[in-house]
Each structure stands twice: as C-alpha cells, then as structure tokens.
Design an enzyme around this catalytic site. Structure first.
Site, PDB file in Angstrom:
ATOM      1  N   THR A 117       1.769  -2.122 -10.348  1.00  0.00           N
ATOM      2  CA  THR A 117       0.933  -2.006  -9.147  1.00  0.00           C
ATOM      3  C   THR A 117       0.844  -3.313  -8.365  1.00  0.00           C
ATOM      4  O   THR A 117       1.384  -4.345  -8.765  1.00  0.00           O
ATOM      5  CB  THR A 117      -0.495  -1.498  -9.391  1.00  0.00           C
ATOM      6  OG1 THR A 117      -1.197  -2.438 -10.164  1.00  0.00           O
ATOM      7  CG2 THR A 117      -0.521  -0.190 -10.108  1.00  0.00           C
ATOM      8  N   THR A 131       0.689   1.509  -5.948  1.00  0.00           N
ATOM      9  CA  THR A 131       1.589   1.486  -7.100  1.00  0.00           C
ATOM     10  C   THR A 131       2.739   2.467  -6.982  1.00  0.00           C
ATOM     11  O   THR A 131       2.620   3.502  -6.311  1.00  0.00           O
ATOM     12  CB  THR A 131       0.793   1.803  -8.382  1.00  0.00           C
ATOM     13  OG1 THR A 131       1.663   1.744  -9.510  1.00  0.00           O
ATOM     14  CG2 THR A 131       0.175   3.181  -8.311  1.00  0.00           C
ATOM     15  N   GLY A 162      -1.559  -4.365 -13.042  1.00  0.00           N
ATOM     16  CA  GLY A 162      -1.514  -4.656 -14.468  1.00  0.00           C
ATOM     17  C   GLY A 162      -1.644  -3.479 -15.400  1.00  0.00           C
ATOM     18  O   GLY A 162      -2.012  -3.658 -16.557  1.00  0.00           O
ATOM     19  N   GLY A 163      -1.351  -2.237 -14.963  1.00  0.00           N
ATOM     20  CA  GLY A 163      -1.480  -1.109 -15.869  1.00  0.00           C
ATOM     21  C   GLY A 163      -2.900  -0.986 -16.383  1.00  0.00           C
ATOM     22  O   GLY A 163      -3.873  -1.243 -15.667  1.00  0.00           O
ATOM     23  N   SER A 215      -5.603   7.088 -13.908  1.00  0.00           N
ATOM     24  CA  SER A 215      -5.201   5.752 -13.499  1.00  0.00           C
ATOM     25  C   SER A 215      -6.179   4.731 -14.056  1.00  0.00           C
ATOM     26  O   SER A 215      -7.281   5.070 -14.491  1.00  0.00           O
ATOM     27  CB  SER A 215      -5.186   5.668 -11.962  1.00  0.00           C
ATOM     28  OG  SER A 215      -5.008   4.341 -11.514  1.00  0.00           O
ATOM     29  N   SER A 216      -5.755   3.466 -14.035  1.00  0.00           N
ATOM     30  CA  SER A 216      -6.660   2.358 -14.346  1.00  0.00           C
ATOM     31  C   SER A 216      -6.949   1.509 -13.118  1.00  0.00           C
ATOM     32  O   SER A 216      -7.644   0.489 -13.232  1.00  0.00           O
ATOM     33  CB  SER A 216      -6.044   1.470 -15.434  1.00  0.00           C
ATOM     34  OG  SER A 216      -5.869   2.197 -16.627  1.00  0.00           O
ATOM     35  N   ASP A 269       1.858   8.576 -16.409  1.00  0.00           N
ATOM     36  CA  ASP A 269       0.450   8.221 -16.625  1.00  0.00           C
ATOM     37  C   ASP A 269      -0.324   9.395 -17.226  1.00  0.00           C
ATOM     38  O   ASP A 269      -1.465   9.220 -17.672  1.00  0.00           O
ATOM     39  CB  ASP A 269      -0.211   7.784 -15.321  1.00  0.00           C
ATOM     40  CG  ASP A 269      -0.070   6.286 -15.077  1.00  0.00           C
ATOM     41  OD1 ASP A 269       0.434   5.584 -15.968  1.00  0.00           O
ATOM     42  OD2 ASP A 269      -0.460   5.822 -13.997  1.00  0.00           O
TER      43      ASP A 269
END
Length: 615
Positions: free
Chosen positions: A422, A440, A517-518, A494-495, A469
């Site tokens: 992202t 992202t 950063g995932g 998502s994060s 994801d």
C-alpha cells in the site's frame, strides 16, 4: 513557502535522475541470536533509510510516498484546488512512479473532513460474481501456497479507487476533473526517472518477469531491471489517463480498457473470474466513519478512521484502550529510544488480544454482522476492562478472542496469513478540508499482471491481488465458516488505517496520518499516534522511532534498532522475538504552533522516498 528543506520540482527531478534519493544503509533481516534469515514475509522489501528533516507549512500541506507525486498535489493546491483534487493528482502520479504499491488497478479508503462533516469513502475492491469460497483451495481441499494464489488472474478483485475518487470529487472537488490528470500524463509521456526504491524492488522480483507486458516495460533485453535514474515512459498509461480525464471513470469501467482488463485476467494460465459485468456493476460506498474517544496528556481526543471491511481502526482503538488500562503504559518513555522491554511486553499483549478479535469477527459488514449488533462493541469500556485483566507480567499462553456484547461467536477464527503493501497520502488544504487516504494494489506489483490495450504503446497499469486478503480457507476443520471467506461481491478485510484526530471538545482537526505495511499498518499507525499524542514528539520524530509489533505470533522488532538486552528481557517473559526489516511508509501532518502562528508539522518515513510539500 515556509516549510523546512523545501525541494522544488526541478531539484526532485534531478535527485531522482542522479539516484540521490536512495538508501543510506540497508536494514538486515537476520535473527541476532541465530544468524538465520527470519522466515516472515514483509509487505515490501526494504530499500534503506534516508533521514528526513521534518517540514513546516502554514496554509496547506501534502504528504505522499514519492516526491513527484507530492509536488503534483502541492501544485494543485497552489492553483486553488481542494484536498480531494490534490489526492487525485497524487494518486495518478503514484500509479506511474510507485506502481508496486498502488494505482488505478487497485482500491483505497479515503477519510475526509470539510471542517464540519466527516465522511468515509470506501473504494475497496470486490470479489467477482463468479468467485466462490473455494477460490484458493486445490482439488485435494488444501489451500494453495500463498504466492501461487497471488500471481495470476485468480487473485484480482474489481478495482475501486477511480470510482471512489470520482464520487469524492463530485462532492468536494474545486478544479475540473481533467486538470487533475495532467501531471501524471505529462510524466508518463515525457518520462520519469526510476527511483532507487523501485529499482530495488524490481531487482528482488521473480514473478513480474513472467508477464510479457511488464517484462518489456520494467526490464532490459538482458532480463535485468532498468537501473535507478533510467528514464521510463509509459505511453499506454498516458493514453488511458487521458481518456479517463475526458470521459470520467466510464472510460475505465467500460470499453477498451475494461475489455483489456478482463482478457488479461481470464486468459492468464491461472485465470480469474473478473468479468465486464463486474466492472460495470462496481459501486463505491460512503460509510460511517468509526470514531472512538481517547485521552492523551489530559486532552480529550476523538480518533477517527474506517470500520469494517477495514480492521485497522478497531485494532488501533483496542490497543490504545488496553494500554490506557495498564499502569504507566501511556507515559512518555523518558527519552528512551527504543521503548523499554516492559513497555514492549505490554504493547505486545494488547496487540495479541486485538488481533485475536480481528481474526474472529472482522469482515465486510454487508456480509457479516457486527458482534453485539455494533462494531463499537469491540471498543466498549467494560469489554476492554475485561480484556485488560488477561494481561500480566508474562506472555499469555494463548490470546483468545473475546465475547463482545456478551455473545459467543459462530465464526471460526481466520488463520494468520500474509498481507502486503500500500501507500498513504495525507493532505490539508487552504479551504479547511483535510483527508487521510490509504491506497493499494495489495502485494508489491499486485497480481503481476500489467494491462495494455494492444495499440502498440509501452507500459500500462498493474492489477491488484486483493482477493488474497480474504481467508484462503473458507472454514475450519469442523466446517465452521470464517467471517472473512471469499464470497461474490464481497470486499476483503483490510488493515488500512487512514486516521484523522480531532479535539473532542472543539472539533478542531489536529492530525492526519496513516501508513502502508499490510497488517503492520496497525502497528505503524499506532506508534505514530503514541509518539505524537502521548509522548509529545513531532510527527517526524514519531515516525523515525523504531518499528515493532506482532500479528498474534512472534514479536517482530526492526533490525538494528533494539539492544540485545531488550531482546533477552522479552524472551525471558516468554516472547519469541525476531529482528527483521520493517519498512513502513508513514505520512503525518499535525497542527502546531510556531512563532505564535498556527502551522502544519509534517513528517515522512525515512524508510521510503516520501516527502511533505506545501506553502
């Protein structure tokens, strides 16, 4: 032009062409105690550290992950554009110069405040209508190896960022839509210098070369990536952006570009289900922002972000809430950098509880009901009191999911699996508008598929692998369903954590921040909030702090940033500790005062190439 170390566009171009924006020193990924490589994938490879000075602006500011993108947004603001206008210009340039992280083939969450109203624009990708819960299972009923699931058409979701940005522009744009594409079109046609970070990631890439369009664009005839400073022209993307500028998102979601996307996905050796109808049917959503109250340095704050399908704000809210219930956990670390073993232990235990709830409950709210009837049940004071009592001086043997709302969950927890990259954008404009936008294509270079309409032009744009994801496995061993399993039309969990912070009493905007950063987005953003709001650091100083965090398993510490004694103390408390590269990409803008005047303090992550610009 009042911000520190302002880099004019000509200087930025020169720096990029000469390769001077590169790494000072790489961060190793070995375990200090064993010397072995840490077997834990990170969202994007590290490309070194370049110290950033921090910035100060007075009227407006743009923070983005590449100098060319930042400058494009700043120029839009100088012309009287809004924060949304600037974000569109930034995103289009990022699609060109930082294609590994975001672009028109992906999705985004945009949190916007116009001085009175807070809006959450959801441009998350959706699963194709043909998708099934068994999408990533092999004929033997086992999940595919993760990279087998990522690479190819199977992982591609319906892109949403363009439709979402168009929706936001209709409500908040000041400049014409077409004007906002001009910087990216000019760079795509005239060429841009490959940055050291892009070159580093291309050198580490092994799957992108299998796509003939991407191979011809990113790599030389000998198969090696073009060097940093090489001027790259993307005439295909320029043509696509010109059409979108003229015709709007319809030029992307229908017609030749849409057909090229579908063909790229469906004709791959690992085909996916994306169809023309999926593209035509895509709709961005305007959701209610998720906000929670928080106190820092005796100041009442309101921290706002996205609720599901993002897990970011919920997890950050739980972590901060659990720390607030632990004696001395919010106190400034007495100039200790990095944080002490005691503090890291407490933070890790709070994170493990938050990630257990995340795995159990969080998924697309259009498909999965909130526990207890509302997502705020996970942030309820009594619930957090109960969860905090599980934390002690030693590592919990297990960190179980809770029962928010007093109800037992019928979902199976999602097994831990890799999440990727992202990019983040924070903007404040001269009109009082502000936004935080995280964008992202998921993994570095997405599904490794580059779309080209076949008109003899070079380049194109990359497609996301956002469907990975979702949980690769739809049920647990007992057949109990995972909330975040694949379903047609569903948005994957998502994060992403675009965050705006307000004074709870006056409603004044205090901060815009977020990170790539995932799943570690949650920790990177939480660290910046703690550093600025609780420890009194400037945005740049908070971003510069060492990175750390856990996804529920081992505790990861940024390599080279923590003393051996810290590692040993954490191990004595029962933690498995790995030191590895944690290349975040934080951006932050915070309201401040300088010489008696209101200013914006800006910070950009030294681990990537971003800067802040403004007047």
């Amino acid at each position: 032009m009042t911000y520190c170390a302002r880099w004019p566009r000509t200087t930025v171009l020169a720096l990029l062409a000469c390769g001077m924006m590169g790494a000072c020193a790489g961060l190793g990924g070995a375990n200090r105690l064993t010397g072995a490589a840490v077997p834990l994938a990170q969202p994007e490879s590290a490309s070194g550290v370049t110290p950033k000075p921090g910035w100060v602006t007075r009227r407006f500011a743009v923070a983005a992950a590449n100098p060319l993108a930042t400058e494009a947004g700043a120029q839009v603001l100088r012309e009287g554009g809004s924060a949304v206008d600037a974000a569109i210009a930034v995103q289009m340039v990022l699609a060109l110069v930082e294609p590994q992280s975001s672009g028109i083939g992906g999705g985004a969450f945009l949190l916007h405040h116009d001085g009175q109203r807070l809006q959450a624009f959801d441009g998350r990708e959706t699963a194709p209508a043909a998708a099934t819960p068994q999408l990533f299972m092999n004929p033997q009923g086992q999940p595919l190896p993760f990279m087998d699931a990522v690479v190819g058409g199977r992982s591609v979701g319906t892109p949403g960022v363009l439709a979402m940005l168009a929706l936001a522009h209709r409500q908040h744009g000041k400049l014409p839509w077409a004007r906002l594409f001009e910087p990216a079109v000019a760079l795509a046609e005239g060429g841009f210098a490959i940055s050291p970070r892009l070159h580093t990631l291309l050198k580490a890439e092994t799957a992108l070369q299998q796509d003939p369009v991407a191979a011809a664009y990113f790599f030389a005839a000998n198969g090696q990536p073009h060097p940093a400073g090489h001027v790259l022209k993307n005439t295909e993307l320029a043509a696509v952006l010109r059409d979108i500028a003229t015709l709007g998102p319809l030029a992307f979601y229908d017609g030749p570009v849409a057909r090229a996307m579908v063909n790229t996905v469906q004709q791959h050796p690992k085909p996916g289900g994306l169809s023309a109808q999926d593209l035509k049917n895509y709709q961005p959503k305007e959701r209610e922002a998720l906000c929670f109250d928080h106190t820092a340095q005796q100041r009442a704050l309101r921290i706002c972000g996205f609720g599901p399908p993002s897990s970011g704000t919920l997890a950050i809210g739980q972590i901060l809430g659990l720390l607030a219930r632990t004696p001395n956990a919010m106190a400034a670390p007495e100039a200790q950098t990095p944080p002490s073993p005691d503090w890291l232990h407490t933070y890790t235990e709070a994170s493990r509880l938050a990630f257990a709830d995340r795995a159990q409950f969080v998924a697309d709210p259009d498909f999965v009901a909130a526990p207890g009837g509302h997502w705020h049940s996970l942030l309820d004071a009594r619930y957090l009191d109960e969860r905090a009592r599980l934390m002690g001086g030693a590592r919990m043997p297990t960190a179980p999911a809770g029962q928010p709302g007093g109800l037992r969950s019928s979902w199976a927890p999602m097994p831990e699996q890799t999440e990727y990259g992202t990019s983040h954008i924070s903007i404040v404009d001269a009109w009082g508008n502000a936004l935080a936008m995280t964008t992202t294509i998921e993994a570095g270079f997405g599904a490794r598929l580059m779309v080209n309409t076949g008109q003899g032009r070079s380049g194109g744009f990359l497609l996301n692998n956002q469907l990975t994801d979702f949980s690769l496995v739809p049920t647990d061993a007992a057949g109990q369903p995972v909330a975040n399993r694949v379903e047609p039309g569903k948005r994957p969990r998502s994060s992403m954590s675009p965050t705006l912070v307000f004074d709870a009493q006056t409603g004044e905007l205090l901060m815009s921040t977020g990170s790539p950063g995932g799943a570690f987005i949650i920790h990177f953003t939480a660290k910046t909030l703690l550093g600025t709001l609780h420890w009194g650091l400037s945005p740049q100083a908070a971003i510069d702090l060492p990175n750390f965090g856990t996804l529920g398993g081992p505790l990861l510490l940024e390599a080279g940033r923590f003393p051996a004694a810290t590692v040993q103390a954490l191990q004595q408390r029962g933690h498995t500790v790995h030191e590895t590269t944690l290349p975040s990409g934080l951006q932050a803008l915070q309201r401040g005062v300088q010489n008696g005047q209101a200013v914006w303090l800006g910070g950009a992550d030294p681990r990537r190439e971003g800067i802040v610009a403004g007047d």
